[in-house]
Enzyme design. Sequence first.
Site, PDB file in Angstrom:
ATOM      1  N   TYR A 177      57.051   7.088 -10.462  1.00  0.00           N
ATOM      2  CA  TYR A 177      57.605   7.978  -9.442  1.00  0.00           C
ATOM      3  C   TYR A 177      58.991   7.545  -9.037  1.00  0.00           C
ATOM      4  O   TYR A 177      59.311   6.367  -8.977  1.00  0.00           O
ATOM      5  CB  TYR A 177      56.675   8.117  -8.240  1.00  0.00           C
ATOM      6  CG  TYR A 177      56.265   6.847  -7.552  1.00  0.00           C
ATOM      7  CD1 TYR A 177      56.877   6.449  -6.371  1.00  0.00           C
ATOM      8  CD2 TYR A 177      55.248   6.057  -8.067  1.00  0.00           C
ATOM      9  CE1 TYR A 177      56.487   5.292  -5.726  1.00  0.00           C
ATOM     10  CE2 TYR A 177      54.840   4.906  -7.420  1.00  0.00           C
ATOM     11  CZ  TYR A 177      55.467   4.526  -6.257  1.00  0.00           C
ATOM     12  OH  TYR A 177      55.091   3.367  -5.621  1.00  0.00           O
ATOM     13  N   ASP A 209      45.508  -1.647   2.186  1.00  0.00           N
ATOM     14  CA  ASP A 209      44.990  -0.288   2.347  1.00  0.00           C
ATOM     15  C   ASP A 209      43.627  -0.252   3.036  1.00  0.00           C
ATOM     16  O   ASP A 209      43.259   0.769   3.612  1.00  0.00           O
ATOM     17  CB  ASP A 209      44.918   0.424   0.998  1.00  0.00           C
ATOM     18  CG  ASP A 209      46.297   0.797   0.488  1.00  0.00           C
ATOM     19  OD1 ASP A 209      47.254   0.812   1.297  1.00  0.00           O
ATOM     20  OD2 ASP A 209      46.430   1.075  -0.713  1.00  0.00           O
ATOM     21  N   LYS A 222      59.351  11.469  -2.730  1.00  0.00           N
ATOM     22  CA  LYS A 222      58.839  10.939  -3.998  1.00  0.00           C
ATOM     23  C   LYS A 222      58.647  12.068  -4.994  1.00  0.00           C
ATOM     24  O   LYS A 222      58.247  13.176  -4.626  1.00  0.00           O
ATOM     25  CB  LYS A 222      57.495  10.239  -3.785  1.00  0.00           C
ATOM     26  CG  LYS A 222      57.568   9.035  -2.875  1.00  0.00           C
ATOM     27  CD  LYS A 222      56.197   8.405  -2.666  1.00  0.00           C
ATOM     28  CE  LYS A 222      56.304   7.192  -1.744  1.00  0.00           C
ATOM     29  NZ  LYS A 222      55.008   6.569  -1.502  1.00  0.00           N
ATOM     30  N   HIS A 258      50.547   6.053   1.870  1.00  0.00           N
ATOM     31  CA  HIS A 258      51.758   5.287   2.155  1.00  0.00           C
ATOM     32  C   HIS A 258      52.961   6.171   2.491  1.00  0.00           C
ATOM     33  O   HIS A 258      53.030   7.321   2.067  1.00  0.00           O
ATOM     34  CB  HIS A 258      52.136   4.435   0.938  1.00  0.00           C
ATOM     35  CG  HIS A 258      51.077   3.490   0.505  1.00  0.00           C
ATOM     36  ND1 HIS A 258      50.930   3.110  -0.801  1.00  0.00           N
ATOM     37  CD2 HIS A 258      50.110   2.842   1.186  1.00  0.00           C
ATOM     38  CE1 HIS A 258      49.914   2.266  -0.919  1.00  0.00           C
ATOM     39  NE2 HIS A 258      49.401   2.087   0.284  1.00  0.00           N
TER      40      HIS A 258
END
Length: 190
Positions: free
Chosen positions: A126, A165, A66, A56
Amino acid sequence: MNSKVMLLRPKRFGDDRGWFTEVYNEKTFDGYGIGDRFVQDNHSLSVPAGTLRGLHFQTPPFAQAKLVRCIRGRIFDVAVDIRRNSPTFGRWVGATLSAENGNQLYVPVGFAHGFVTLEPSSEVTYKVSNLYSAQNDGGILWNDTEIGVEWPLPDGVPPLLSPKDERQPLLRDFDSPFDYDGDPLELVEM
């Protein structure tokens, strides 16, 4: 901003009660060259081992860096270079993050990110440097052979994927809006 993928190993200070660690300190991170302003924290639980989330990213103007860590269980975390004209375009690096080792992976803008859980009930938190934007949400197919991520899955056992996904595009079909900035992909350990 920093464009190097970094494996960070925060120090733990322990005694017979347990341990303490500092997982984020703006001054320390500035010293690493990570000057991102993190604006949102995300937290995921993946109950079955073999749950794969990724690959992603978000496109500009909502692109995200991130800072990823596993707070329960264990994951294999991956960053893929998707910056056009990069000499390492389509290459990947990965690291095992676990509650036990306390490691974190910094994934800068211009990289796709994903992970697979190696233990049941793994939790991942995250920080991201931009807010979520559905219109800028993007991805690359997790098993694109041009990338060749070596996911540590048992032979013949497919990962558990979201419908999104399962149908992400291949890298060759992705027109990257990310520019190469002079730092080729390498995993820098701090």
